[in-house]
Design a protein around this motif. Structure first.
Motif, PDB file in Angstrom:
ATOM      1  N   GLN A  62     -15.578 130.693  30.345  1.00 54.62           N
ATOM      2  CA  GLN A  62     -15.038 129.613  29.530  1.00 54.62           C
ATOM      3  C   GLN A  62     -15.256 129.871  28.041  1.00 54.62           C
ATOM      4  O   GLN A  62     -14.373 129.591  27.234  1.00 54.62           O
ATOM      5  CB  GLN A  62     -15.655 128.283  29.937  1.00 54.62           C
ATOM      6  CG  GLN A  62     -15.119 127.792  31.252  1.00 54.62           C
ATOM      7  CD  GLN A  62     -15.517 126.371  31.564  1.00 54.62           C
ATOM      8  OE1 GLN A  62     -16.335 125.779  30.877  1.00 54.62           O
ATOM      9  NE2 GLN A  62     -14.941 125.828  32.613  1.00 54.62           N
TER      10      GLN A  62
ATOM     11  N   GLN B 162      -1.979 130.616  26.100  1.00 54.41           N
ATOM     12  CA  GLN B 162      -3.013 129.595  26.041  1.00 54.41           C
ATOM     13  C   GLN B 162      -2.931 128.623  27.216  1.00 54.41           C
ATOM     14  O   GLN B 162      -3.954 128.152  27.703  1.00 54.41           O
ATOM     15  CB  GLN B 162      -2.938 128.842  24.719  1.00 54.41           C
ATOM     16  CG  GLN B 162      -3.430 129.685  23.567  1.00 54.41           C
ATOM     17  CD  GLN B 162      -3.625 128.893  22.295  1.00 54.41           C
ATOM     18  OE1 GLN B 162      -3.510 127.677  22.288  1.00 54.41           O
ATOM     19  NE2 GLN B 162      -3.926 129.587  21.228  1.00 54.41           N
TER      20      GLN B 162
ATOM     21  N   GLN C 139      -5.888 127.756  29.780  1.00 52.90           N
ATOM     22  CA  GLN C 139      -6.260 126.384  30.100  1.00 52.90           C
ATOM     23  C   GLN C 139      -6.294 126.147  31.607  1.00 52.90           C
ATOM     24  O   GLN C 139      -7.238 125.570  32.133  1.00 52.90           O
ATOM     25  CB  GLN C 139      -5.265 125.397  29.465  1.00 52.90           C
ATOM     26  CG  GLN C 139      -5.480 125.136  28.022  1.00 52.90           C
ATOM     27  CD  GLN C 139      -6.642 124.205  27.763  1.00 52.90           C
ATOM     28  OE1 GLN C 139      -7.093 123.489  28.643  1.00 52.90           O
ATOM     29  NE2 GLN C 139      -7.128 124.223  26.543  1.00 52.90           N
TER      30      GLN C 139
ATOM     31  N   PHE D 250     -10.287 126.514  32.205  1.00 52.26           N
ATOM     32  CA  PHE D 250     -10.799 125.184  31.907  1.00 52.26           C
ATOM     33  C   PHE D 250     -10.482 124.181  33.009  1.00 52.26           C
ATOM     34  O   PHE D 250     -11.230 123.239  33.216  1.00 52.26           O
ATOM     35  CB  PHE D 250     -10.261 124.681  30.565  1.00 52.26           C
ATOM     36  CG  PHE D 250     -10.814 125.439  29.398  1.00 52.26           C
ATOM     37  CD1 PHE D 250     -12.158 125.383  29.095  1.00 52.26           C
ATOM     38  CD2 PHE D 250      -9.993 126.222  28.627  1.00 52.26           C
ATOM     39  CE1 PHE D 250     -12.682 126.089  28.034  1.00 52.26           C
ATOM     40  CE2 PHE D 250     -10.503 126.934  27.558  1.00 52.26           C
ATOM     41  CZ  PHE D 250     -11.852 126.867  27.258  1.00 52.26           C
TER      42      PHE D 250
END
Length: 111
Positions: free
Chosen positions: A29, A68, A72, A76
């Motif tokens: 992360q 991105q 994500q 994440f």
């Protein structure tokens, strides 16, 4: 805590395994977050630099945004873990429908 079921039969081994996995996941992360900040800085630099035309900047920023989004989702939102197959299916199906819709409207307007 007495009713917890351990995978190996040894609670100490299971705790060490979870700590190792948590540390590894935290590292992923942090690396992902750092890369996302770097990609954002590249996007700002590309927009601020006068040498690039908008025909280069717009697709370049969209490409950086897509990268991105992948970061994500996989790091994440934990889509890389087991057990997330159904949410992944719905997410990718929605993405496919969205892309087909964009393609349809672009071809209707431009041609």
């Amino acid at each position: 805590m007495a009713n917890q079921q351990s995978n190996s039969g040894n609670p100490r081994v299971d705790i060490e395994y979870r700590r190792k996995k948590s540390a590894e996941e935290m590292r992923y992360q942090v690396v992902s977050f750092t890369l996302m900040i770097f990609l954002t800085l590249i996007a700002f630099i590309a927009v601020g630099y006068d040498g690039f035309s908008h025909w280069f900047i717009v697709p370049f920023i969209i490409l950086l945004a897509a990268v991105q989004v992948v970061f994500q989702l996989y790091y994440f939102m934990h889509m890389s873990h087991k057990g997330h197959e159904a949410p992944s299916l719905f997410l990718y199906s929605g993405l496919l429908v969205g892309l087909i819709t964009i393609l349809a409207f672009m071809t209707i307007i431009w041609w």
